[in-house]
Design a protein around this motif. Structure first.
Motif: not given
Length: 289
Positions: A208, A233, A237, A263-264, A267-268, A270-271, A283
């Motif tokens: 993140c 990304i 992945e 996925e985690q 997602r982080w 991207t956050t 987190t």
């Protein structure tokens, strides 16, 4: 990614092509690689296994032997790239960290090596991948890792490589915030599954924070080009624990995760990219990783 105009960092030491003074603490190359693979499979930081084995072999004091590489900006393209990305993280975090956390930013050092070197946390091996050592506040990387990303994971591209470096810088930010020492102290008090879960939270926060860097770098320098975010990304992945375990052993063991699922990680990252806020990367307070 537009990185050529970034300021290069002076906090770079180039040890590529150098050997390890005094050998590798009594351990052979094959032993170190095996310990790295065992640690990864069991969810244990391989540096812990290697460090313990070197101490048993009588090489523990060898970490104190200093290795001096070339200082300043390297002349080859990949070396200049690493120095430029580090310089840009310095320029971002020296502004963002005080503004958002009221803490000054003291940048880490970056050591480039080939094959093996020494770190404040023990022996550093290419097979271990890039890592941050909080004891000497230094990032260690064999730049051949970028080739491995392209060839093994199909996750190449300048911004994907920059994400890897920014992730390690994210660990330094965690250290600056006092998070790493607290987590490491807690990890010594708990069992394997909980210890691994703490490690996952640390790694996802670094993902993140890499996104936070990219957000502000793009905002100030318009550094991102079309397709760059997708590159990063894809890299996040590709190096998720579930995907790596599936590839190497044909099954997934969530209790042994140390970095987080694909996925985690996506997602982080991207956050951080979307928010640009350090607070959004907590987190440890997140109910759902």
């Amino acid at each position: 990614m537009r990185w050529e105009d970034f300021r290069t960092s002076s906090n770079v030491e180039d040890r590529r092509g150098m050997g390890i003074p005094g050998g590798a603490g009594g351990l052979g190359m094959g032993t170190i690689i095996i310990l790295g693979l065992v640690g990864w499979a069991l969810g244990i930081d391989p540096r812990v296994l290697i460090g313990g084995a070197e101490m048993i072999a009588g090489g523990g004091s060898g970490y104190q032997q200093q290795q001096q590489g070339r200082q300043g900006t390297p002349q080859d393209e990949m070396g200049r790239f690493a120095s430029a990305i580090l310089g840009n993280t310095e320029d971002v975090w020296k502004t963002v960290l005080p503004q958002q956390t009221n803490r000054q930013y003291d940048p880490p050092k970056l050591v480039l090596f080939s094959g093996a070197t020494r770190s404040g946390c023990g022996g550093a091996q290419s097979a271990m991948g890039p890592f941050y050592c909080p004891l000497d506040q230094t990032i260690y990387i064999d730049l051949s890792f970028f080739q491995e990303m392209q060839q093994r994971f199909r996750a190449g591209g300048d911004f994907a490589y920059a994400y890897v470096l920014a992730h390690e810088v994210g660990h330094h930010v965690e250290n600056e915030l006092g998070i790493l020492p607290r987590v490491q102290e807690r990890q010594q008090q708990v069992g394997g599954s909980e210890r691994n879960q703490l490690s996952v939270r640390v790694e996802l926060m670094a993902d993140c924070l890499a996104g936070v860097w990219a957000h502000h770098s793009n905002q100030r320098w318009q550094s991102l080009e079309q397709g760059d975010i997708e590159e990063a990304i894809r890299a996040a992945e590709a190096i998720g624990d579930d995907r790596l375990q599936k590839q190497s052993q044909g099954r997934v063991m969530p209790d042994s995760f140390t970095h987080g699922s694909s996925e985690q990680r996506m997602r982080w990252l991207t956050t951080g990219l979307k928010s640009g806020q350090v607070q959004a990367c907590d987190t440890f307070r997140a109910a759902r990783l």
